[in-house]
Design a protein around this motif. Structure first.
Motif, PDB file in Angstrom:
ATOM      1  N   SER A  26     -37.792 -10.554  -3.878  1.00  0.00           N
ATOM      2  CA  SER A  26     -37.016  -9.138  -4.910  1.00  0.00           C
ATOM      3  C   SER A  26     -36.750  -9.173  -5.558  1.00  0.00           C
ATOM      4  CB  SER A  26     -35.762  -8.853  -3.594  1.00  0.00           C
ATOM      5  OG  SER A  26     -34.678  -9.825  -3.017  1.00  0.00           O
ATOM      6  N   VAL A  35     -37.998 -12.553  -7.500  1.00  0.00           N
ATOM      7  CA  VAL A  35     -39.212 -12.706  -8.868  1.00  0.00           C
ATOM      8  C   VAL A  35     -39.939 -11.475  -9.524  1.00  0.00           C
ATOM      9  CG1 VAL A  35     -40.907 -14.252  -9.412  1.00  0.00           C
ATOM     10  CG2 VAL A  35     -39.175 -14.786  -7.559  1.00  0.00           C
ATOM     11  N   LYS A  36     -39.910 -11.087 -10.577  1.00  0.00           N
ATOM     12  CA  LYS A  36     -40.659 -10.221 -11.221  1.00  0.00           C
ATOM     13  C   LYS A  36     -41.878  -9.839 -10.739  1.00  0.00           C
ATOM     14  CE  LYS A  36     -41.546  -7.866 -15.195  1.00  0.00           C
ATOM     15  NZ  LYS A  36     -41.437  -7.998 -17.169  1.00  0.00           N
ATOM     16  N   ASP A  37     -42.864 -10.888 -11.184  1.00  0.00           N
ATOM     17  CA  ASP A  37     -44.200 -10.607 -10.536  1.00  0.00           C
ATOM     18  C   ASP A  37     -44.407 -11.592  -9.537  1.00  0.00           C
ATOM     19  OD1 ASP A  37     -44.297  -9.328 -13.630  1.00  0.00           O
ATOM     20  OD2 ASP A  37     -44.321 -11.544 -14.380  1.00  0.00           O
ATOM     21  N   THR A  38     -43.443 -11.450  -8.262  1.00  0.00           N
ATOM     22  CA  THR A  38     -43.734 -12.227  -7.153  1.00  0.00           C
ATOM     23  C   THR A  38     -45.362 -11.375  -6.620  1.00  0.00           C
ATOM     24  OG1 THR A  38     -43.164 -12.341  -4.676  1.00  0.00           O
ATOM     25  CG2 THR A  38     -42.692  -9.677  -5.918  1.00  0.00           C
TER      26      THR A  38
END
Length: 308
Positions: A231, A233-236
């Motif tokens: 939730s 981490v932008k590029d999970t």
């Protein structure tokens, strides 16, 4: 691509070259051969912090060993040749020489390049050691309190491939762990000339090269695959349905062996209910020159019915 309803990502594992040696340990029975092999391959998951990488390849029948006793093949890897010899010498000297009934033979008899491990370790005999020929091999006989320790004069080495991998993304810890265990079993059942150097062959704490915050660290947690960071981490790369990710790391004597091991591991993982996706770790070419594609790995094992 899908296999049994599991997505197989269209990506590659980024592997890198390492010097590798293969050692055959024999003993009076399988129990003592395995004890020596396990001790010799301890604390050897990753060169990030360990003195080399190592693991057990497989058991060897007494019918196939030089002295007709049960054997175990182990691999040892290092990025630096001098360090490979040093860690091989230390591991054999401290864990195999000391273990009851063991002998050591070259596990790469066809290798053109060799290390003088036996002749170096022979000095433990303090001048009482002697050179001989046994089973058609040049060996050293080192006197010990039990009798004599037999070790082949030289041990071959090659330029191997390290860091082949798959990532198993699963709905639960239980399904992820089951899939990871089956993957490791499949590798050891169907593929020779490879090892899985982490505990039980499984990695819970996969890493990335470098750090986002700490400049001196060589490796840090692979935050893109941490479910608890999804939730924030932008590029999970963790889908909503995934709550556990395990990595299987594979080292091998040749690129094709590692690719085959990845293939059977993918098939085994995809057979477990709860597995959502099989992915792979790569770092944009910064880590190594070998790009081992998951789809290619499956093609190499299309005729193998993986059953573990």
């Amino acid at each position: 691509m899908e296999l049994n309803g599991v997505e197989i990502a269209d990506t590659f594992a980024e592997a890198f070259p390492m010097y590798a040696t293969r050692v055959l340990i024999t003993a009076i029975d399988r129990k003592w051969a395995l004890i020596a092999a396990r001790e010799a391959t301890g604390f050897a998951t990753s060169v990030i912090m360990c003195p080399g990488e190592a693991g057990i390849e497989r058991l060897v029948s007494p019918k196939l060993t030089p002295d007709g006793r049960p054997g175990v093949l182990i691999h040892i890897y290092h990025s630096d040749l001098a360090s490979l010899k040093l860690t091989t010498l230390a591991r054999i000297g401290q864990t195999v020489l000391t273990c009851p009934t063991t002998s050591v033979f070259n596990g790469l008899p066809k290798a053109r390049r060799r290390m003088g491990v036996g002749r170096s370790l022979a000095r433990f005999g303090d001048g009482f050691e002697r050179e001989d020929t046994l089973y058609g091999r040049r060996v050293w006989l080192i006197p010990v309190m039990e009798g004599e320790f037999v070790i082949e004069d030289t041990i071959g080495f090659v330029k191997g491939v390290a860091g082949g991998n798959i990532l198993i993304l699963a709905k639960t810890l239980e399904s992820g762990l089951e899939a990871a265990v089956k993957s490791v079993k499949a590798i050891h059942k169907y593929v020779h000339h490879v090892i899985t150097p982490f505990p039980g062959g499984i990695v819970r704490s996969g890493s990335k090269v470098g750090s986002l915050k700490y400049s001196r660290l060589k490796a840090t947690t692979n935050h893109l695959y941490c479910p608890t960071l999804r939730s924030i981490v932008k590029d999970t790369r963790v889908p909503e349905s995934v709550n556990c990710v395990y990595e299987i790391v594979i080292n091998g004597l040749r690129e094709e062996y590692v690719l085959k091991a990845m293939g059977v591991a993918i098939k085994a993982a995809a057979s477990v209910p709860g597995v959502v996706r099989v992915d792979a770790g790569n770092y944009g070419g910064r880590l190594g020159p070998y790009h081992l594609y998951l789809h290619d790995a499956l093609k190499t094992v299309k005729d193998i019915d993986v059953n573990v």
